[in-house]
Motif scaffolding. Structure first.
Motif, PDB file in Angstrom:
ATOM      1  N   GLU A   1       0.839  -1.188   0.000  1.00 35.13           N
ATOM      2  CA  GLU A   1       0.000   0.000   0.000  1.00 35.13           C
ATOM      3  C   GLU A   1       0.881   1.248   0.000  1.00 35.13           C
ATOM      4  OE1 GLU A   1      -3.666  -1.692   2.746  1.00 35.13           O
ATOM      5  OE2 GLU A   1      -1.759  -1.153   3.688  1.00 35.13           O
TER       6      GLU A   1
ATOM      7  N   TYR B   1       0.972   5.636   0.597  1.00 38.64           N
ATOM      8  CA  TYR B   1       0.349   6.826   1.179  1.00 38.64           C
ATOM      9  C   TYR B   1       1.089   8.031   0.618  1.00 38.64           C
ATOM     10  CZ  TYR B   1      -1.643   9.976   4.700  1.00 38.64           C
ATOM     11  OH  TYR B   1      -2.316  10.996   5.339  1.00 38.64           O
TER      12      TYR B   1
ATOM     13  N   TRP C   1      -4.462   5.155   2.780  1.00 37.08           N
ATOM     14  CA  TRP C   1      -3.611   4.205   2.086  1.00 37.08           C
ATOM     15  C   TRP C   1      -4.327   3.661   0.849  1.00 37.08           C
ATOM     16  CZ3 TRP C   1       1.380   3.469   3.533  1.00 37.08           C
ATOM     17  CH2 TRP C   1       1.737   3.876   4.821  1.00 37.08           C
ATOM     18  N   ARG C   2      -3.561   3.458  -0.225  1.00 37.42           N
ATOM     19  CA  ARG C   2      -4.108   2.889  -1.464  1.00 37.42           C
ATOM     20  C   ARG C   2      -3.382   1.579  -1.773  1.00 37.42           C
ATOM     21  NH1 ARG C   2      -2.110   3.449  -6.529  1.00 37.42           N
ATOM     22  NH2 ARG C   2      -0.857   5.263  -5.878  1.00 37.42           N
ATOM     23  N   LYS C   3      -4.158   0.533  -1.991  1.00 32.15           N
ATOM     24  CA  LYS C   3      -3.582  -0.776  -2.281  1.00 32.15           C
ATOM     25  C   LYS C   3      -3.026  -0.804  -3.698  1.00 32.15           C
ATOM     26  CE  LYS C   3      -4.741  -5.715  -2.392  1.00 32.15           C
ATOM     27  NZ  LYS C   3      -5.823  -6.718  -2.190  1.00 32.15           N
TER      28      LYS C   3
END
Length: 377
Positions: A186, A188, A196-198
Protein backbone atom coordinates in the motif's frame (compact mmCIF):
# COMPACT_ATOMS: atom_id res chain seq x y z
CA UNK A 1 49.06 -9.41 -35.80
CA UNK A 2 47.19 -9.00 -32.51
CA UNK A 3 48.35 -6.56 -29.87
CA UNK A 4 47.52 -7.08 -26.19
CA UNK A 5 47.62 -4.34 -23.60
CA UNK A 6 49.57 -5.13 -20.43
CA UNK A 7 47.47 -5.62 -17.32
CA UNK A 8 48.82 -2.51 -15.60
CA UNK A 9 47.91 -0.38 -18.64
CA UNK A 10 44.37 -1.82 -18.64
CA UNK A 11 43.99 -0.90 -14.97
CA UNK A 12 45.10 2.68 -15.66
CA UNK A 13 42.52 2.97 -18.46
CA UNK A 14 39.74 1.50 -16.36
CA UNK A 15 40.60 3.69 -13.37
CA UNK A 16 39.53 6.74 -15.37
CA UNK A 17 36.01 5.40 -15.91
CA UNK A 18 32.93 5.67 -13.68
CA UNK A 19 31.89 2.32 -12.11
CA UNK A 20 28.90 1.67 -14.40
CA UNK A 21 31.06 2.16 -17.49
CA UNK A 22 33.44 -0.51 -16.23
CA UNK A 23 30.80 -3.17 -16.77
CA UNK A 24 30.60 -2.45 -20.51
CA UNK A 25 34.17 -3.61 -20.94
CA UNK A 26 33.43 -7.11 -19.63
CA UNK A 27 32.55 -8.11 -23.20
CA UNK A 28 35.90 -7.01 -24.69
CA UNK A 29 37.58 -10.32 -23.91
CA UNK A 30 37.62 -13.14 -21.40
CA UNK A 31 40.68 -11.64 -19.70
CA UNK A 32 38.92 -8.28 -19.25
CA UNK A 33 35.83 -10.09 -17.95
CA UNK A 34 38.01 -11.87 -15.40
CA UNK A 35 39.70 -8.62 -14.42
CA UNK A 36 36.51 -6.63 -13.91
CA UNK A 37 34.23 -9.35 -12.60
CA UNK A 38 36.53 -10.81 -9.98
CA UNK A 39 37.24 -8.51 -7.01
CA UNK A 40 40.55 -10.28 -6.43
CA UNK A 41 41.82 -8.73 -9.69
CA UNK A 42 40.40 -5.23 -9.17
CA UNK A 43 42.81 -2.97 -7.39
CA UNK A 44 41.66 -1.06 -4.33
CA UNK A 45 42.94 2.12 -5.92
CA UNK A 46 40.64 1.62 -8.89
CA UNK A 47 37.56 1.29 -6.70
CA UNK A 48 38.63 4.12 -4.40
CA UNK A 49 39.00 6.44 -7.38
CA UNK A 50 35.73 5.38 -8.98
CA UNK A 51 33.46 5.24 -5.94
CA UNK A 52 34.84 6.29 -2.59
CA UNK A 53 36.13 9.74 -3.53
CA UNK A 54 32.92 10.68 -5.37
CA UNK A 55 30.82 11.37 -2.28
CA UNK A 56 28.15 14.05 -2.70
CA UNK A 57 28.08 16.91 -0.20
CA UNK A 58 24.82 17.63 1.63
CA UNK A 59 23.96 20.65 3.69
CA UNK A 60 23.71 18.82 7.00
CA UNK A 61 24.29 15.46 8.59
CA UNK A 62 21.57 14.22 10.95
CA UNK A 63 22.44 11.96 13.87
CA UNK A 64 19.46 10.41 15.70
CA UNK A 65 19.71 8.84 19.13
CA UNK A 66 17.41 7.94 22.00
CA UNK A 67 17.77 9.78 25.32
CA UNK A 68 18.81 7.31 28.07
CA UNK A 69 16.58 8.85 30.74
CA UNK A 70 13.47 9.27 28.53
CA UNK A 71 13.09 6.37 26.06
CA UNK A 72 10.33 8.15 24.11
CA UNK A 73 12.55 11.16 23.42
CA UNK A 74 14.41 11.09 20.13
CA UNK A 75 17.23 13.63 19.82
CA UNK A 76 18.45 14.77 16.42
CA UNK A 77 21.82 16.51 16.22
CA UNK A 78 22.57 18.43 13.03
CA UNK A 79 26.20 18.68 11.91
CA UNK A 80 27.88 20.40 8.99
CA UNK A 81 28.40 17.76 6.32
CA UNK A 82 31.78 19.22 5.36
CA UNK A 83 33.34 19.69 8.81
CA UNK A 84 31.10 17.80 11.28
CA UNK A 85 30.79 21.04 13.25
CA UNK A 86 27.70 21.16 15.49
CA UNK A 87 24.82 23.21 14.01
CA UNK A 88 21.75 22.55 16.18
CA UNK A 89 19.77 19.94 18.10
CA UNK A 90 16.07 19.02 18.16
CA UNK A 91 14.38 16.78 20.77
CA UNK A 92 11.05 15.13 20.00
CA UNK A 93 8.83 12.97 22.22
CA UNK A 94 7.18 10.16 20.28
CA UNK A 95 4.48 7.66 21.33
CA UNK A 96 6.67 4.58 20.87
CA UNK A 97 6.75 1.29 22.76
CA UNK A 98 10.50 0.68 22.74
CA UNK A 99 13.48 2.95 21.97
CA UNK A 100 15.11 0.14 19.99
CA UNK A 101 11.97 -0.43 17.95
CA UNK A 102 12.00 2.97 16.27
CA UNK A 103 13.94 3.41 13.04
CA UNK A 104 14.22 6.18 10.49
CA UNK A 105 13.36 4.34 7.28
CA UNK A 106 13.84 7.31 4.98
CA UNK A 107 14.85 10.96 4.68
CA UNK A 108 13.90 13.17 1.76
CA UNK A 109 13.04 16.85 1.22
CA UNK A 110 13.61 17.66 4.89
CA UNK A 111 11.18 15.03 6.17
CA UNK A 112 11.87 11.83 8.08
CA UNK A 113 9.75 8.70 8.04
CA UNK A 114 9.86 6.70 11.29
CA UNK A 115 8.61 3.16 11.79
CA UNK A 116 8.05 1.55 15.19
CA UNK A 117 8.39 -2.11 14.16
CA UNK A 118 7.77 -3.37 17.69
CA UNK A 119 4.25 -1.90 17.47
CA UNK A 120 3.54 -3.80 14.25
CA UNK A 121 2.35 -0.80 12.29
CA UNK A 122 2.95 2.69 13.77
CA UNK A 123 4.38 5.02 11.11
CA UNK A 124 5.19 8.73 11.54
CA UNK A 125 6.38 11.50 9.24
CA UNK A 126 8.38 14.14 11.07
CA UNK A 127 9.86 17.50 10.13
CA UNK A 128 12.65 18.14 12.68
CA UNK A 129 13.05 21.76 11.51
CA UNK A 130 9.46 22.67 12.50
CA UNK A 131 8.73 19.81 14.99
CA UNK A 132 5.64 18.97 12.90
CA UNK A 133 4.70 15.31 13.42
CA UNK A 134 2.11 13.35 11.45
CA UNK A 135 0.92 9.88 12.48
CA UNK A 136 -0.27 7.95 9.43
CA UNK A 137 -3.40 5.76 9.58
CA UNK A 138 -2.33 2.62 11.42
CA UNK A 139 -2.65 -1.05 10.50
CA UNK A 140 -1.38 -4.28 12.04
CA UNK A 141 1.15 -6.84 10.76
CA UNK A 142 3.32 -4.31 8.89
CA UNK A 143 6.81 -5.66 8.18
CA UNK A 144 8.28 -3.33 5.54
CA UNK A 145 8.15 0.47 5.28
CA UNK A 146 10.01 2.72 2.86
CA UNK A 147 9.94 6.44 2.10
CA UNK A 148 10.91 8.36 -1.01
CA UNK A 149 10.19 11.26 -3.35
CA UNK A 150 8.11 10.99 -6.51
CA UNK A 151 9.76 13.43 -8.94
CA UNK A 152 6.96 13.04 -11.50
CA UNK A 153 4.21 14.14 -9.10
CA UNK A 154 6.43 16.27 -6.84
CA UNK A 155 5.44 14.63 -3.56
CA UNK A 156 6.74 12.32 -0.85
CA UNK A 157 5.47 8.74 -0.72
CA UNK A 158 5.33 6.11 2.02
CA UNK A 159 5.05 2.45 1.01
CA UNK A 160 4.28 -0.39 3.39
CA UNK A 161 3.77 -4.14 3.03
CA UNK A 162 1.68 -6.08 5.51
CA UNK A 163 -0.39 -9.18 6.02
CA UNK A 164 -4.12 -8.66 5.50
CA UNK A 165 -7.20 -10.91 5.34
CA UNK A 166 -7.82 -12.46 1.95
CA UNK A 167 -11.42 -11.30 2.09
CA UNK A 168 -13.55 -8.84 3.96
CA UNK A 169 -15.03 -10.11 6.24
CA UNK A 170 -12.03 -12.32 7.17
CA UNK A 171 -12.11 -16.02 6.37
CA UNK A 172 -11.13 -18.50 9.11
CA UNK A 173 -9.71 -21.79 7.85
CA UNK A 174 -9.97 -23.94 11.00
CA UNK A 175 -12.15 -24.24 14.07
CA UNK A 176 -9.26 -22.81 16.10
CA UNK A 177 -9.78 -19.48 14.41
CA UNK A 178 -6.67 -19.40 12.20
CA UNK A 179 -6.97 -16.41 9.90
CA UNK A 180 -6.19 -16.74 6.21
CA UNK A 181 -3.89 -13.89 5.24
CA UNK A 182 -1.97 -12.70 2.24
CA UNK A 183 0.58 -9.94 1.69
CA UNK A 184 -0.44 -6.58 0.28
CA UNK A 185 1.49 -3.44 -0.66
CA UNK A 186 0.00 0.00 0.00
CA UNK A 187 1.12 3.58 -0.63
CA UNK A 188 0.35 6.83 1.18
CA UNK A 189 0.95 10.10 -0.69
CA UNK A 190 1.44 13.07 1.62
CA UNK A 191 0.10 15.70 -0.74
CA UNK A 192 -2.62 14.00 -2.75
CA UNK A 193 -4.48 11.96 -0.15
CA UNK A 194 -5.14 11.06 3.46
CA UNK A 195 -5.54 7.28 3.17
CA UNK A 196 -3.61 4.21 2.09
CA UNK A 197 -4.11 2.89 -1.46
CA UNK A 198 -3.58 -0.78 -2.28
CA UNK A 199 -1.17 -1.49 -5.14
CA UNK A 200 -1.96 -3.92 -7.93
CA UNK A 201 1.19 -6.06 -8.02
CA UNK A 202 2.21 -8.46 -10.76
CA UNK A 203 3.05 -11.60 -8.76
CA UNK A 204 3.76 -11.90 -5.04
CA UNK A 205 4.46 -8.87 -2.90
CA UNK A 206 8.12 -9.05 -1.76
CA UNK A 207 8.64 -9.52 1.96
CA UNK A 208 11.38 -8.47 4.37
CA UNK A 209 12.40 -11.76 5.95
CA UNK A 210 16.09 -10.97 5.87
CA UNK A 211 18.42 -11.24 8.87
CA UNK A 212 17.43 -8.93 11.71
CA UNK A 213 19.11 -5.54 11.42
CA UNK A 214 18.39 -1.86 12.02
CA UNK A 215 19.82 -1.03 8.60
CA UNK A 216 17.36 -3.08 6.61
CA UNK A 217 16.39 -0.29 4.21
CA UNK A 218 18.18 2.15 1.91
CA UNK A 219 17.07 4.86 -0.53
CA UNK A 220 18.56 6.64 -3.55
CA UNK A 221 17.17 8.53 -6.56
CA UNK A 222 13.51 7.71 -6.04
CA UNK A 223 14.10 3.99 -5.36
CA UNK A 224 13.80 2.21 -2.00
CA UNK A 225 15.86 -0.92 -1.32
CA UNK A 226 15.66 -3.76 1.20
CA UNK A 227 16.61 -7.42 1.23
CA UNK A 228 14.68 -10.61 1.71
CA UNK A 229 15.52 -14.23 2.42
CA UNK A 230 13.24 -17.10 1.44
CA UNK A 231 14.37 -20.60 2.15
CA UNK A 232 18.03 -21.53 2.11
CA UNK A 233 19.16 -20.23 -1.28
CA UNK A 234 16.79 -17.39 -2.26
CA UNK A 235 18.40 -14.21 -0.89
CA UNK A 236 17.68 -11.01 -2.83
CA UNK A 237 17.67 -7.23 -2.81
CA UNK A 238 14.23 -5.76 -3.51
CA UNK A 239 13.79 -2.33 -5.13
CA UNK A 240 10.60 -0.23 -5.14
CA UNK A 241 10.33 2.70 -7.56
CA UNK A 242 8.12 5.28 -5.82
CA UNK A 243 7.16 7.02 -9.09
CA UNK A 244 6.35 3.92 -11.16
CA UNK A 245 5.09 1.97 -8.11
CA UNK A 246 6.77 -1.23 -9.28
CA UNK A 247 9.02 -3.81 -7.60
CA UNK A 248 12.26 -5.31 -8.95
CA UNK A 249 14.72 -7.78 -7.46
CA UNK A 250 18.38 -8.65 -7.85
CA UNK A 251 20.27 -11.62 -6.40
CA UNK A 252 23.10 -11.39 -3.89
CA UNK A 253 26.50 -13.02 -4.43
CA UNK A 254 26.71 -16.72 -3.67
CA UNK A 255 27.05 -17.67 -0.02
CA UNK A 256 30.49 -19.10 -0.72
CA UNK A 257 31.62 -15.56 -1.63
CA UNK A 258 29.40 -13.33 0.50
CA UNK A 259 29.60 -15.37 3.70
CA UNK A 260 27.22 -17.25 5.95
CA UNK A 261 23.56 -16.24 5.90
CA UNK A 262 23.73 -16.09 9.68
CA UNK A 263 26.08 -13.10 9.31
CA UNK A 264 24.28 -9.80 9.83
CA UNK A 265 23.80 -7.53 6.82
CA UNK A 266 23.48 -3.74 6.80
CA UNK A 267 22.09 -2.10 3.66
CA UNK A 268 23.09 1.47 2.80
CA UNK A 269 23.90 3.79 -0.09
CA UNK A 270 27.39 4.77 -1.22
CA UNK A 271 27.39 7.62 -3.76
CA UNK A 272 23.96 6.47 -5.01
CA UNK A 273 25.01 2.84 -5.40
CA UNK A 274 23.52 0.10 -3.25
CA UNK A 275 26.06 -1.06 -0.69
CA UNK A 276 25.91 -3.94 1.77
CA UNK A 277 28.03 -4.39 4.86
CA UNK A 278 28.37 -7.99 6.05
CA UNK A 279 29.14 -8.13 9.78
CA UNK A 280 30.86 -11.22 11.16
CA UNK A 281 31.67 -11.99 14.78
CA UNK A 282 35.20 -13.39 15.08
CA UNK A 283 35.62 -13.67 18.84
CA UNK A 284 34.95 -11.74 22.03
CA UNK A 285 38.54 -10.52 22.08
CA UNK A 286 39.17 -9.95 18.36
CA UNK A 287 35.99 -7.97 17.66
CA UNK A 288 34.01 -7.98 14.41
CA UNK A 289 34.97 -8.20 10.77
CA UNK A 290 33.22 -6.01 8.17
CA UNK A 291 33.05 -6.72 4.43
CA UNK A 292 31.69 -3.87 2.28
CA UNK A 293 30.10 -4.82 -1.05
CA UNK A 294 28.84 -2.50 -3.80
CA UNK A 295 26.25 -3.33 -6.49
CA UNK A 296 27.33 -1.52 -9.68
CA UNK A 297 24.38 -2.58 -11.84
CA UNK A 298 20.98 -3.59 -10.44
CA UNK A 299 19.80 -6.95 -11.75
CA UNK A 300 23.34 -8.14 -12.60
CA UNK A 301 24.58 -10.59 -9.99
CA UNK A 302 28.14 -10.45 -11.33
CA UNK A 303 28.35 -6.69 -10.71
CA UNK A 304 28.58 -7.16 -6.93
CA UNK A 305 32.11 -6.13 -5.95
CA UNK A 306 33.75 -6.39 -2.55
CA UNK A 307 35.03 -2.89 -2.05
CA UNK A 308 37.05 -3.40 1.09
CA UNK A 309 37.37 -5.40 4.30
CA UNK A 310 37.71 -3.94 7.77
CA UNK A 311 39.65 -6.55 9.70
CA UNK A 312 38.64 -7.31 13.26
CA UNK A 313 38.86 -3.98 15.08
CA UNK A 314 38.02 -4.13 18.80
CA UNK A 315 35.25 -1.76 19.84
CA UNK A 316 33.51 -1.30 16.49
CA UNK A 317 29.95 -2.63 16.69
CA UNK A 318 27.79 -1.41 13.81
CA UNK A 319 28.13 0.45 10.45
CA UNK A 320 25.88 3.51 10.13
CA UNK A 321 26.72 5.11 6.79
CA UNK A 322 29.40 6.65 4.61
CA UNK A 323 30.92 10.11 4.85
CA UNK A 324 33.33 11.89 2.49
CA UNK A 325 36.05 9.89 0.73
CA UNK A 326 34.69 6.57 1.90
CA UNK A 327 35.07 7.15 5.64
CA UNK A 328 32.50 5.15 7.55
CA UNK A 329 30.38 6.25 10.51
CA UNK A 330 30.10 3.47 13.07
CA UNK A 331 28.76 2.89 16.58
CA UNK A 332 31.24 1.62 19.13
CA UNK A 333 30.64 -0.66 22.10
CA UNK A 334 29.74 2.30 24.32
CA UNK A 335 26.99 3.55 22.01
CA UNK A 336 29.15 6.43 20.78
CA UNK A 337 29.45 7.73 17.22
CA UNK A 338 32.91 7.21 15.70
CA UNK A 339 34.43 7.64 12.25
CA UNK A 340 36.56 4.90 10.67
CA UNK A 341 39.04 5.77 7.90
CA UNK A 342 39.71 2.66 5.76
CA UNK A 343 42.78 4.23 4.12
CA UNK A 344 44.59 4.72 7.45
CA UNK A 345 42.67 2.09 9.45
CA UNK A 346 42.14 4.59 12.27
CA UNK A 347 39.11 5.52 14.39
CA UNK A 348 38.20 8.89 15.86
CA UNK A 349 35.27 10.06 17.95
CA UNK A 350 32.67 12.50 16.68
CA UNK A 351 32.63 14.64 19.81
CA UNK A 352 29.68 16.85 18.82
CA UNK A 353 27.14 14.06 19.40
CA UNK A 354 25.75 13.18 22.85
CA UNK A 355 25.60 9.62 24.13
CA UNK A 356 22.32 7.74 23.85
CA UNK A 357 20.77 4.32 24.28
CA UNK A 358 22.96 1.65 22.71
CA UNK A 359 21.83 0.45 19.28
CA UNK A 360 19.71 3.57 18.73
CA UNK A 361 22.14 5.64 16.61
CA UNK A 362 21.32 6.46 12.99
CA UNK A 363 23.13 8.78 10.56
CA UNK A 364 21.56 10.36 7.47
CA UNK A 365 22.20 13.16 5.00
CA UNK A 366 19.60 15.87 5.59
CA UNK A 367 18.45 19.18 4.08
CA UNK A 368 16.07 21.12 6.36
CA UNK A 369 12.77 22.58 5.19
CA UNK A 370 10.16 24.83 6.82
CA UNK A 371 7.42 23.78 4.37
CA UNK A 372 4.40 22.16 6.03
CA UNK A 373 3.13 18.69 5.09
CA UNK A 374 0.23 20.40 3.35
CA UNK A 375 2.57 22.63 1.38
CA UNK A 376 3.22 20.29 -1.51
CA UNK A 377 5.63 17.72 -0.11
Amino acid sequence: MSTYLPKDVVLIILSRLPPKSLLRFRSVSKSWLSLIGNPNYVSKNLLNHSILTAATAHQLLLVKLTAPSIPQRQICSFLSYQTLAFASQTPQNLPIRSPRGLSIVGSCNGLLCLFDYFSGGDIFVWNPATSELKALPCASNVDTVCFGFDHKRNECVVMRTRYAPERDPPVFITNRGDLRLNRVAEVYRLRSGDSWRKLIVDGDVPDCNGPNSRSRWAYANGVCYWWTLRGVEDEKIVAFDVSEEVFRTTPLPDASVLGRRSDVRALMVLNEWVAMVVVRNKSKWEGKLFDIWVLLEFGVKESWTRLLRIEAFPGLEWPLGFWKNGELFMENGEGELVLYDPSTQTVRNVDQVDHGVKESLQVLAYTPTTVSFEGGL
